[in-house]
Design a protein around this motif. Structure first.
Motif, PDB file in Angstrom:
ATOM      1  N   UNK A 212      -7.654 -68.958  18.156  1.00 55.94           N
ATOM      2  CA  UNK A 212      -6.213 -69.033  18.384  1.00 55.94           C
ATOM      3  C   UNK A 212      -5.569 -67.664  18.215  1.00 55.94           C
ATOM      4  N   UNK A 213      -4.408 -67.507  18.863  1.00 50.70           N
ATOM      5  CA  UNK A 213      -3.687 -66.243  18.828  1.00 50.70           C
ATOM      6  C   UNK A 213      -2.205 -66.544  18.660  1.00 50.70           C
ATOM      7  N   UNK A 214      -1.625 -65.985  17.598  1.00 51.43           N
ATOM      8  CA  UNK A 214      -0.238 -66.303  17.248  1.00 51.43           C
ATOM      9  C   UNK A 214       0.675 -65.109  17.478  1.00 51.43           C
ATOM     10  N   UNK A 215       1.805 -65.389  18.130  1.00 53.98           N
ATOM     11  CA  UNK A 215       2.757 -64.369  18.552  1.00 53.98           C
ATOM     12  C   UNK A 215       4.131 -64.637  17.963  1.00 53.98           C
ATOM     13  N   UNK A 216       4.844 -63.563  17.610  1.00 52.30           N
ATOM     14  CA  UNK A 216       6.243 -63.677  17.178  1.00 52.30           C
ATOM     15  C   UNK A 216       7.015 -62.488  17.730  1.00 52.30           C
ATOM     16  N   UNK A 217       8.218 -62.755  18.229  1.00 51.76           N
ATOM     17  CA  UNK A 217       9.060 -61.693  18.801  1.00 51.76           C
ATOM     18  C   UNK A 217      10.502 -61.949  18.377  1.00 51.76           C
ATOM     19  N   UNK A 218      11.068 -61.031  17.608  1.00 55.99           N
ATOM     20  CA  UNK A 218      12.456 -61.191  17.162  1.00 55.99           C
ATOM     21  C   UNK A 218      13.151 -59.847  17.068  1.00 55.99           C
ATOM     22  N   UNK A 219      14.367 -59.813  17.614  1.00 57.21           N
ATOM     23  CA  UNK A 219      15.188 -58.620  17.479  1.00 57.21           C
ATOM     24  C   UNK A 219      16.273 -58.772  16.439  1.00 57.21           C
ATOM     25  N   UNK A 220      16.144 -59.790  15.568  1.00 59.51           N
ATOM     26  CA  UNK A 220      17.169 -60.056  14.560  1.00 59.51           C
ATOM     27  C   UNK A 220      16.941 -59.204  13.315  1.00 59.51           C
ATOM     28  N   UNK A 221      18.031 -58.732  12.728  1.00 58.80           N
ATOM     29  CA  UNK A 221      17.914 -57.894  11.532  1.00 58.80           C
ATOM     30  C   UNK A 221      17.336 -58.645  10.346  1.00 58.80           C
ATOM     31  N   UNK A 222      17.383 -59.982  10.372  1.00 60.96           N
ATOM     32  CA  UNK A 222      16.826 -60.773   9.260  1.00 60.96           C
ATOM     33  C   UNK A 222      15.296 -60.818   9.276  1.00 60.96           C
ATOM     34  N   UNK A 223      14.687 -60.334  10.375  1.00 56.47           N
ATOM     35  CA  UNK A 223      13.219 -60.356  10.477  1.00 56.47           C
ATOM     36  C   UNK A 223      12.723 -61.777  10.213  1.00 56.47           C
TER      37      UNK A 223
END
Length: 558
Positions: A212-223
């Motif tokens: 499996x391969x897990x991805x996360x993408x966020x541009x929020x300052x809260x990370x």
């Protein structure tokens, strides 16, 4: 006089790891052979044409596991087998003739129609089960193979699906639940998530990874996407020279060998995020270890190569041009969840509420959809913290909306205990579990609230049914790892190993494992109450729970 002579043995050659670019594509285990023989997604048409008509007994083992994972389906645990049988029986012996079904919500993007559809499926085909996960998905149980094509059709009618919800593929993409609306947003990552979902995930080249391969993408300052424990994560940064973009992290993961992801040290502009994502996935596909599935995660390759070599291979073999150097990510020290009321950048508000341990019913999902439509809300979001967010709320509607959501069984103002508890599926449905978790977590919250009321600092409590840490026990204030233990009378019963003081964010840490300290499952509430009271007695001004744990005497943590 004769003298003995010794001959040096030649060093034993290392076994091939199954790295395609180094060792070739010869399958080195049964899973790899099955995947090469016929891809996982090929089983979809057989479900429609054969299995749904002929029933469970018509499904051959190689489709049941592993190929059904590519379709978002796992066989669930036989209800008559206790946790002591987990290590004794094979997967085939543990399984029932029902399925867990995982519905993808990439970026956590939902709306009333989607929730209503899943709620009706839950009510009609899944004994009204529905669980929000920390991957922003919804999981259903008690699914019968005869109903799967009908369920797929209903999901597709509202833009949802289950394909690649599990399996050796890129799974659901985590995204900031307030992308595009939050006042504290650095950059909106939605275009990158949509590009990957629509134009990269369908490509066959990404459908056979080592695991499996897990991805996360966020541009929020809260990370707000737990980037430290993902295979690849893009986190918003504001570069002094290049402006808003992303830092890229690779090689994170928990389970029995936890590792924190590492930054490539690069700045990635929004338009290159899909390209870099594809490059990282391709490295995993071509160089990832396939022989031993316990080592078939990207984190082991990153650990072996080092981050500098990883970036070099990425840029030289997989990207059109090198990446610009970035700046070190400044970790946001604040809360990462989105509970409560928050102003959007357009002047409206979003409201975050909590379902206890993410648990819901089909009827509840339908009721939630009704409430959203009543207040004219068309955008709903799931989160990695198992919350539900309602976007674009008018200020005057906030009190009435909160009351209406509370009436559905959600919590608009949860205690810190309810806010911070998380559990995996556990023994009820999971074939890997040793103990019951979800029901115990719900009961634990009720007992803590009845006994202690609330706490004036955040506290995270994770209940895991096995060592795989799906509920993030290694990075929680109180992590409880399920196992069979011996009670005071010598009986083998459900229990937990205790892990304290773990954290993500500022000063990420695996915390403190209390060696030899195990708690019988029925005694967990008393143990947590004792621990919290000891913290309240001994804490210094402003001291968080995890910081007290790391300095406390061991006897005070027993």
């Amino acid at each position: 006089m004769a003298t003995a002579t010794t001959t040096k043995r030649k060093p034993r050659a290392n076994k091939p790891e199954g790295q395609w670019k180094i060792d070739g594509k010869e399958p080195l285990n049964n899973d790899e052979a099955i995947k090469q023989d016929d891809g996982g997604l090929s089983a979809k048409q057989r479900v429609i044409d054969i299995y749904s008509k002929q029933g469970f007994s018509s499904i051959p083992p190689e489709d049941l596991a592993p190929r059904f994972k590519w379709l978002g389906l796992y066989t669930q645990r036989n209800q008559n087998l206790g946790g002591e049988m987990t290590a004794k029986l094979s997967n085939a012996e543990l399984q029932d003739e029902y399925f867990m079904m995982r519905v993808r919500f990439d970026g956590g993007r939902a709306d009333p129609a989607k929730l209503r559809a899943v709620g009706e499926i839950s009510r009609d085909y899944a004994r009204s089960t529905a669980d929000f996960t920390d991957r922003q998905n919804i999981q259903l149980h008690w699914i019968q193979i005869e109903d799967v094509p009908t369920i797929w059709d209903k999901l597709e009618s509202v833009g949802l699906g289950t394909l690649m919800g599990c399996g050796d593929v890129p799974r659901v993409i985590l995204g900031s639940p307030v992308a595009g609306v939050a006042e504290d947003e650095i950059i909106d990552a939605t275009p990158a998530i949509e590009e990957i979902k629509n134009n990269y995930l369908p490509r066959e080249e990404f459908h056979n990874l080592p695991r499996k391969f897990k991805t996360a993408i966020s541009g929020n300052a809260r990370q707000d996407v737990t980037h430290e424990i993902q295979d690849v994560a893009f986190v918003g940064v504001n570069h002094p020279e290049y402006g808003p973009g992303f830092d890229c992290f690779v090689g994170g993961g928990l389970s029995t060998n936890p590792m924190l992801s590492q930054s490539l040290g690069a700045w990635v502009p929004l338009e290159r995020v899909p390209e870099v994502w594809a490059g990282v996935v391709s490295i995993f596909r071509d160089y990832g270890f396939r022989r031993n599935r316990n080592r078939a995660r990207l984190k082991f390759l990153v650990a072996k190569w080092g981050i500098d070599k990883f970036r070099q291979v990425l840029e030289e073999e997989y990207l059109e041009k090198p990446l610009a150097d970035g700046i070190p990510l400044e970790v946001n020290p604040g809360s990462r969840d989105h509970l409560g009321v928050h102003r959007q950048k357009d002047g409206k508000f979003y409201v975050g509420v909590k379902p206890t341990v993410g648990h819901a019913t089909g009827e509840q999902l339908i009721a939630i959809a009704d409430v959203a439509e009543k207040f004219g809300i068309s955008r709903i979001r799931t989160t990695p913290m198992k919350e539900l967010l309602f976007l674009d709320v008018e200020e005057d509607d906030i009190p009435a909306l909160s009351r209406a959501l509370d009436e559905t069984g959600l919590y608009s103002q949860p205690t810190e205990f309810r806010r911070g508890v998380i559990s995996c599926t556990g023994l009820e449905f999971c074939k890997l579990a040793h103990v019951t978790t979800k029901a115990r977590a719900i009961e634990l919250v009720d007992i803590l609230e009845d006994t202690l009321g609330d706490l004036d600092v955040p506290i995270s409590i994770a209940l895991n049914g096995c060592p795989n840490a799906c509920a993030r026990s290694q990075v929680s204030d109180i992590g409880l790892k399920g196992q069979i233990v011996t009670d005071a009378d010598g009986n083998r019963v459900e229990g937990f190993q205790v892990h304290l003081g773990g954290a993500l964010g500022l000063s990420p840490d695996w915390g403190r494992k209390l060696r030899g300290h195990k708690v019988v499952a029925d005694e967990v509430p008393d143990y947590v109450i004792r621990l919290v009271n000891k913290y309240k007695e001994q804490r210094e001004e402003g001291e968080q729970f995890r910081h007290w744990v790391l300095r406390a005497e061991e006897e005070d943590l027993q």
